[in-house]
Design a protein around this motif. Structure first.
Motif, PDB file in Angstrom:
ATOM      1  N   GLU A   1       0.838  -1.194   0.000  1.00 37.78           N
ATOM      2  CA  GLU A   1       0.000   0.000   0.000  1.00 37.78           C
ATOM      3  C   GLU A   1       0.870   1.240   0.000  1.00 37.78           C
ATOM      4  N   ASN A   2       0.273   2.341  -0.294  1.00 36.66           N
ATOM      5  CA  ASN A   2       0.977   3.613  -0.311  1.00 36.66           C
ATOM      6  C   ASN A   2       0.774   4.313   1.040  1.00 36.66           C
ATOM      7  N   LYS A   3       1.132   3.584   2.127  1.00 32.39           N
ATOM      8  CA  LYS A   3       0.932   4.062   3.495  1.00 32.39           C
ATOM      9  C   LYS A   3       2.232   3.941   4.276  1.00 32.39           C
TER      10      LYS A   3
ATOM     11  N   THR B   1      -1.084   5.894  11.214  1.00 35.77           N
ATOM     12  CA  THR B   1      -0.787   5.601   9.810  1.00 35.77           C
ATOM     13  C   THR B   1      -1.098   6.846   8.995  1.00 35.77           C
TER      14      THR B   1
ATOM     15  N   GLU C   1      -1.725   8.001   4.852  1.00 37.31           N
ATOM     16  CA  GLU C   1      -1.821   7.741   3.420  1.00 37.31           C
ATOM     17  C   GLU C   1      -0.914   8.759   2.736  1.00 37.31           C
TER      18      GLU C   1
ATOM     19  N   SER D   1      -2.776  11.211  -0.047  1.00 38.92           N
ATOM     20  CA  SER D   1      -3.710  12.215   0.470  1.00 38.92           C
ATOM     21  C   SER D   1      -3.235  12.852   1.770  1.00 38.92           C
TER      22      SER D   1
END
Length: 154
Positions: A14-16, A36, A38, A41
């Motif tokens: 994931e892009n986290k 966490t 993101e 965003s």
């Protein structure tokens, strides 16, 4: 807001990113939060860590934990060697002298610390050297106890 961020970890699929956010300033208790974010965003979410409170009474375990420290171990060593010395003085007055055995243990431990420091790791050698110094101090206390004991017994 006074916060510090540490231990960032990227998710693999994931892009986290996950990180610890905490306040640990002077005289404030530390409050940790797992968060966490993101990356696209920049939306930050807090993950609640609900851990159960410990149950049961832990007084026995805490008292054992507090009683096992360097001072109590040294005191027990002195008592053991002192009582063995008194026993040997009563039954074998001219054959055994336990403070000399304790001094020998201290010297051998010190020599072992030199060998370990030279061959394995200097920090291990320093640790053994500190143990040898503690045994030497205990041996001196045992020696003084036996000298005083001999004066009072006669």
């Amino acid at each position: 807001m006074k916060k510090s961020v540490s231990s960032p970890v990227f998710f693999s699929n994931e892009n986290k990113i996950a990180f610890l956010s905490y306040t640990n300033w002077a005289k404030d208790p530390a409050k940790y939060e797992l968060m966490t974010m993101e990356l696209s965003s920049q939306n930050i979410e807090t993950i609640k860590l609900d851990t159960p409170n410990p149950t049961g009474d832990k007084r026995v375990i805490k008292s054992i934990d507090m009683s096992v420290n360097a001072i109590s171990i040294a005191a027990l060593y002195i008592v053991l060697m002192g009582l063995l010395s008194v026993f040997c003085l009563n039954y074998y007055p001219k054959k055994t002298y336990l403070p000399s055995i304790s001094f020998s243990i201290a010297v051998l431990t010190f020599l072992a610390s030199l060998v370990v420091a030279a061959t394995v790791n200097a920090w291990y050698g320093i640790g053994l050297g500190m143990l040898a110094a503690a045994i030497l101090v205990c041996s001196i206390v045992i020696f003084l106890f036996i000298v005083i004991f001999k004066r009072f017994v006669k």
